[in-house]
Design a protein around this motif. Structure first.
Motif, short mmCIF file in Angstrom:
data_model
loop_
_atom_site.label_atom_id
_atom_site.label_comp_id
_atom_site.label_asym_id
_atom_site.label_seq_id
_atom_site.Cartn_x
_atom_site.Cartn_y
_atom_site.Cartn_z
N LEU A 253 50.89 58.11 -33.56
CA LEU A 253 49.57 58.35 -33.94
C LEU A 253 48.80 58.40 -32.87
CD1 LEU A 253 49.47 55.85 -37.14
CD2 LEU A 253 49.23 58.55 -37.20
N ALA A 254 48.82 57.46 -31.87
CA ALA A 254 48.12 57.76 -30.72
C ALA A 254 48.45 58.60 -29.74
CB ALA A 254 48.43 56.26 -29.90
N GLU A 255 49.73 59.06 -29.60
CA GLU A 255 50.12 60.44 -28.91
C GLU A 255 49.63 61.60 -29.54
OE1 GLU A 255 54.32 59.77 -28.70
OE2 GLU A 255 54.36 58.20 -27.00
N ALA A 256 49.38 61.48 -30.82
CA ALA A 256 48.72 62.73 -31.44
C ALA A 256 47.30 62.99 -31.28
CB ALA A 256 49.32 62.61 -33.07
N GLY A 257 46.68 62.21 -30.51
CA GLY A 257 45.41 62.16 -30.32
C GLY A 257 44.46 61.54 -31.26
N LEU A 258 44.94 60.69 -32.12
CA LEU A 258 44.16 60.13 -33.35
C LEU A 258 43.94 58.76 -32.41
CD1 LEU A 258 46.27 60.63 -36.30
CD2 LEU A 258 44.23 61.83 -35.62
N GLU A 259 42.66 58.24 -32.94
CA GLU A 259 42.20 56.94 -32.61
C GLU A 259 42.79 55.91 -33.43
OE1 GLU A 259 37.94 54.44 -32.14
OE2 GLU A 259 37.93 56.74 -32.40
N VAL A 260 43.54 55.10 -32.54
CA VAL A 260 44.12 53.97 -33.50
C VAL A 260 43.47 52.75 -32.87
CG1 VAL A 260 46.39 52.70 -33.88
CG2 VAL A 260 46.59 55.43 -33.43
N ALA A 261 43.11 51.79 -34.27
CA ALA A 261 42.49 50.37 -33.75
C ALA A 261 43.55 49.58 -34.26
CB ALA A 261 41.06 50.39 -34.72
N ASP A 262 43.48 48.37 -33.58
CA ASP A 262 44.53 47.41 -33.87
C ASP A 262 43.38 46.15 -34.57
OD1 ASP A 262 46.55 45.70 -33.98
OD2 ASP A 262 46.55 44.91 -31.99
N PRO A 263 43.37 46.00 -35.91
CA PRO A 263 42.68 45.26 -36.51
C PRO A 263 43.19 43.73 -36.49
CG PRO A 263 44.05 46.40 -38.17
CD PRO A 263 44.07 47.03 -36.81
N ALA A 264 42.38 42.78 -36.66
CA ALA A 264 42.80 41.33 -36.94
C ALA A 264 44.06 41.15 -37.85
CB ALA A 264 41.72 40.42 -37.46
N GLU A 265 44.05 41.84 -38.89
CA GLU A 265 45.06 41.74 -39.93
C GLU A 265 46.71 42.15 -38.91
OE1 GLU A 265 41.69 43.12 -42.22
OE2 GLU A 265 42.72 43.80 -40.52
N ASP A 266 47.61 41.17 -39.31
CA ASP A 266 48.88 41.51 -38.85
C ASP A 266 50.06 42.46 -39.51
OD1 ASP A 266 49.42 39.80 -40.39
OD2 ASP A 266 50.83 38.36 -39.31
N ARG B 250 45.47 64.63 -41.23
CA ARG B 250 45.90 64.43 -39.74
C ARG B 250 47.09 63.44 -39.40
NH1 ARG B 250 41.23 63.90 -36.27
NH2 ARG B 250 42.56 64.65 -34.51
N THR B 251 46.82 62.39 -40.11
CA THR B 251 47.55 61.06 -39.92
C THR B 251 48.93 61.63 -40.63
OG1 THR B 251 45.94 59.74 -40.26
CG2 THR B 251 47.98 58.75 -40.64
N ALA B 252 49.14 62.05 -41.66
CA ALA B 252 50.34 62.60 -42.44
C ALA B 252 51.05 63.60 -41.32
CB ALA B 252 50.19 63.44 -43.66
N VAL B 253 50.38 64.57 -40.71
CA VAL B 253 50.86 65.58 -40.03
C VAL B 253 51.61 64.75 -38.72
CG1 VAL B 253 50.59 67.56 -38.68
CG2 VAL B 253 49.72 67.54 -40.78
N ALA B 254 50.68 63.88 -38.19
CA ALA B 254 51.30 63.09 -37.13
C ALA B 254 52.57 62.33 -37.26
CB ALA B 254 50.15 62.11 -36.61
N LEU B 255 52.54 61.75 -38.37
CA LEU B 255 53.78 60.96 -38.93
C LEU B 255 54.83 61.90 -39.03
CD1 LEU B 255 52.06 58.46 -41.05
CD2 LEU B 255 52.96 57.81 -38.82
#
Length: 192
Positions: free
Chosen positions: A63-76, A15-20
């Motif tokens: 990714l977010a617009e494709a309906g996937l749950e995107v998390a923003d971790p502490a790592e930058d 799903r991630t690959a298809v969205a990208l």
């Protein structure tokens, strides 16, 4: 990893690959699943994608617009895509350096779980994995099966040159030579 978890991570990878792809974001499958596609054992944890540093914000938005749950971790240096107990890391820095487009340009389009996507070149997989080795993470037991499986696909002289500044990588290359996995002369991490 349980069978249900494996299916979940595989689904999220696709799903991630298809969205990208649909968002026209340059990317490549990297890490353990890229090595798996080239003959290494299937990893027992997350999947990883690489995007150029300049595309990181757009990748997260796509990714977010494709309906996937995107998390923003502490790592930058990454974004996480989450599904149940599984996650995919979308990286834009590798070993502290921004991911450059040429790394992704060298990737080869391959069918991965029925989705055609760019997969990092074998040499680049090994280089990025070796450059991640340091005093906090130096697990040669995870690297040995990858090196053994990919050995005929890898430009070992380039691996030696590209990892020459990492003492842990240099020691690993000597180990590969001593084990007869590759023809890297002991004490000569460049292989030349």
């Amino acid at each position: 990893m349980q069978p249900d978890d494996r299916e979940e991570i595989r689904d999220l990878l696709k799903r991630t690959a298809v969205a990208l792809k649909e968002g026209d974001v340059p990317f490549a499958l990297c890490g353990g699943y890229a090595a798996w596609m080239r003959g290494a054992p299937e990893p027992d944890h997350d999947a990883d994608f690489l995007v150029p540093a300049a595309e990181s914000e757009r990748a997260a938005k796509v990714l977010a617009e494709a309906g996937l749950e995107v998390a923003d971790p502490a790592e930058d240096w990454l974004t996480k895509v989450v599904q149940g107990n599984s996650f995919v890391d979308v990286l834009w820095r590798v070993c502290g350096r921004p991911a450059e487009a040429d790394l992704i340009d060298r990737a080869e389009i391959m069918p991965v779980l029925s989705v055609h996507m760019p997969v990092l070149a074998a040499t680049d997989i090994v280089v990025t994995k070796l450059m991640a080795l340091d005093e906090h993470y130096c697990d040669f037991s995870r690297m040995l099966p990858v090196a053994r499986a990919l050995r005929e696909q890898v430009e070992w002289a380039r691996v030696g040159r590209d990892t020459a500044d990492n003492d842990f990588a240099a020691v690993f290359l000597v180990l590969l030579g001593r084990l007869g996995i590759v023809d890297v002369p002991p004490g000569d991490p460049t292989g030349s």
